[in-house]
Enzyme design. Structure first.
Site, PDB file in Angstrom:
ATOM      1  N   ARG A 104      27.296  54.176  17.807  1.00 17.33           N
ATOM      2  CA  ARG A 104      26.885  53.427  18.996  1.00 17.33           C
ATOM      3  C   ARG A 104      27.088  51.916  18.831  1.00 17.33           C
ATOM      4  O   ARG A 104      27.096  51.188  19.810  1.00 17.33           O
ATOM      5  CB  ARG A 104      25.413  53.730  19.325  1.00 17.33           C
ATOM      6  CG  ARG A 104      25.208  55.086  19.977  1.00 17.33           C
ATOM      7  CD  ARG A 104      23.746  55.437  20.105  1.00 17.33           C
ATOM      8  NE  ARG A 104      23.164  55.814  18.821  1.00 17.33           N
ATOM      9  CZ  ARG A 104      21.926  56.298  18.672  1.00 17.33           C
ATOM     10  NH1 ARG A 104      21.158  56.441  19.745  1.00 17.33           N
ATOM     11  NH2 ARG A 104      21.475  56.631  17.486  1.00 17.33           N
ATOM     12  N   LYS A 201      22.050  54.075  35.927  1.00 14.39           N
ATOM     13  CA  LYS A 201      20.884  53.633  35.162  1.00 14.39           C
ATOM     14  C   LYS A 201      21.082  52.193  34.710  1.00 14.39           C
ATOM     15  O   LYS A 201      22.197  51.670  34.676  1.00 14.39           O
ATOM     16  CB  LYS A 201      20.683  54.517  33.928  1.00 14.39           C
ATOM     17  CG  LYS A 201      21.738  54.317  32.844  1.00 14.39           C
ATOM     18  CD  LYS A 201      21.456  55.111  31.596  1.00 14.39           C
ATOM     19  CE  LYS A 201      22.478  54.757  30.502  1.00 14.39           C
ATOM     20  NZ  LYS A 201      22.274  55.491  29.267  1.00 14.39           N
ATOM     21  N   THR A 234      16.384  59.996  21.312  1.00 14.01           N
ATOM     22  CA  THR A 234      14.946  60.127  21.583  1.00 14.01           C
ATOM     23  C   THR A 234      14.676  60.953  22.833  1.00 14.01           C
ATOM     24  O   THR A 234      13.530  61.320  23.097  1.00 14.01           O
ATOM     25  CB  THR A 234      14.298  58.743  21.749  1.00 14.01           C
ATOM     26  OG1 THR A 234      14.890  58.086  22.877  1.00 14.01           O
ATOM     27  CG2 THR A 234      14.507  57.891  20.503  1.00 14.01           C
ATOM     28  N   GLY A 235      15.724  61.222  23.619  1.00 10.55           N
ATOM     29  CA  GLY A 235      15.571  62.047  24.808  1.00 10.55           C
ATOM     30  C   GLY A 235      15.145  61.285  26.046  1.00 10.55           C
ATOM     31  O   GLY A 235      15.064  61.868  27.139  1.00 10.55           O
ATOM     32  N   GLY A 236      14.889  59.984  25.937  1.00 12.91           N
ATOM     33  CA  GLY A 236      14.419  59.209  27.076  1.00 12.91           C
ATOM     34  C   GLY A 236      15.434  59.132  28.196  1.00 12.91           C
ATOM     35  O   GLY A 236      15.108  59.355  29.375  1.00 12.91           O
ATOM     36  N   THR A 237      16.684  58.826  27.863  1.00 11.53           N
ATOM     37  CA  THR A 237      17.731  58.688  28.877  1.00 11.53           C
ATOM     38  C   THR A 237      17.954  59.988  29.622  1.00 11.53           C
ATOM     39  O   THR A 237      17.967  60.019  30.860  1.00 11.53           O
ATOM     40  CB  THR A 237      19.052  58.251  28.213  1.00 11.53           C
ATOM     41  OG1 THR A 237      18.858  57.003  27.557  1.00 11.53           O
ATOM     42  CG2 THR A 237      20.158  58.122  29.237  1.00 11.53           C
TER      43      THR A 237
END
Length: 326
Positions: A104, A201, A234-237
């Protein structure tokens, strides 16, 4: 006559670090070889020691290590393994990185930032790697960071075909969770014959993993939406994107990603999400609590794809031919 002629044949040797031995064993089984016995341990101060139990002289060596947590330890171990093979007179060293660490950090967003993905490539080259074989890089440009051949494998056929068998394609919509994934999502659309939607987003540049979803572009009402991404950390997106799809009338949401990083609060977010199914490959080991407790988690094996690519490299074949149908 001067010189000496040899009649020796090429020899493939397969090595694995300690990060994800289950995947290594699967790949070795697909290849019909054994993983070379290796003595590896940590000293009291954290230094890593590696020694191979068989000679690698003159062999084409393949070293697999997925950069899972603790990521810096496993990257360092792989570098040490490469160096050991170079000093053991290996004919060639191919580094297999199912998940490429620091991918990333592939460009500078602001001043005084590193390009760490390039640094990892430089370290592997300096250690003695001749070739890199990896799966679904975060961005294609990372291939240019390594001064040598890079074989970039794709999990799209594996993931898309699985989804295509489960869902009525007439109700299917492929969704990109952000603008950066549109190109990949478009390839999914071509393979499944489905329309495309995009979740717009905005990420807070000063706060890691902080995302605000704004709107959905495309028709998702009453549709089964397949969110496609390269990794879930983290699964947030992805959970925020799924919530946006449900808010716009989606009948169900399936999340697919090549790499299930699943760090920090990911386990709780996935468990509490309205998403119908999460589909990953096993480029990274799945945390135990998720594999035990989350019945809507499906993990597909990438081992046959990696093994086929290794065989093509060893036999001087074409890795690209494995994905020509895309």
């Amino acid at each position: 006559m001067t010189g000496i002629k040899t009649t020796g044949e090429k020899k493939l040797m397969f090595f694995s670090g300690r990060a994800h031995p289950e995947l290594a064993e699967e790949v070795a089984q697909q290849l019909g070889v054994g993983v070379v016995p290796t003595k590896a341990f940590d000293f009291a101060n954290g230094e890593i020691y590696v020694r191979y139990q068989e000679s690698a002289r003159g062999a084409d060596c393949f070293v697999i290590q997925s950069h899972t947590a603790p990521i810096n330890q496993w990257i360092m171990e792989q570098l040490i393994m490469i160096d050991a093979l170079k000093r053991a007179s290996a004919r060639s060293v191919t580094v297999i990185v199912p998940f490429y660490g620091y991918a990333r950090q592939d460009k500078k967003h602001r001043g005084r930032e590193p390009i760490s993905a390039r640094l990892i490539a430089d370290l592997m080259k300096t250690a003695g790697a001749d070739r890199i074989l990896t799966v679904d890089l975060h961005t294609d440009q990372i291939q240019g960071f390594f001064d040598g051949p890079v074989d970039h494998l794709f999990a799209l056929p594996l993931l898309a075909d699985y989804v295509g068998r489960k869902v009525d394609r007439d109700k299917l919509t492929v969704v990109s969770p952000d603008a950066g994934r549109v190109r990949v999502a478009d390839r999914w659309c071509d393979r499944l014959g489905a329309p495309l939607a995009i979740v717009h987003k905005r990420r807070d540049k000063d706060v890691a993993n902080q995302v605000t979803v704004h709107e959905v572009v495309g028709e998702v009402k009453g549709r089964v939406c397949v969110l496609v991404d390269d990794m879930i950390d983290t699964g947030g997106t992805i959970c925020a994107a799924a919530d946006a799809l449900f808010a716009h009338g989606a009948e169900d949401v399936i999340v697919t990603a090549t790499h299930g990083v699943l760090s920090g609060p990911a386990a709780d977010r996935l468990k509490n999400s309205r998403v119908g199914e999460f589909v990953f490959t096993n480029t990274l080991p799945t945390p135990g609590e998720l594999s035990r407790d989350l019945d809507k988690l499906t993990v597909l094996s990438i081992a046959p794809t990696i093994a086929s690519a290794v065989r093509e490299v060893f036999e001087d074949g074409s890795v690209t031919s494995l994905f020509d149908e895309q």
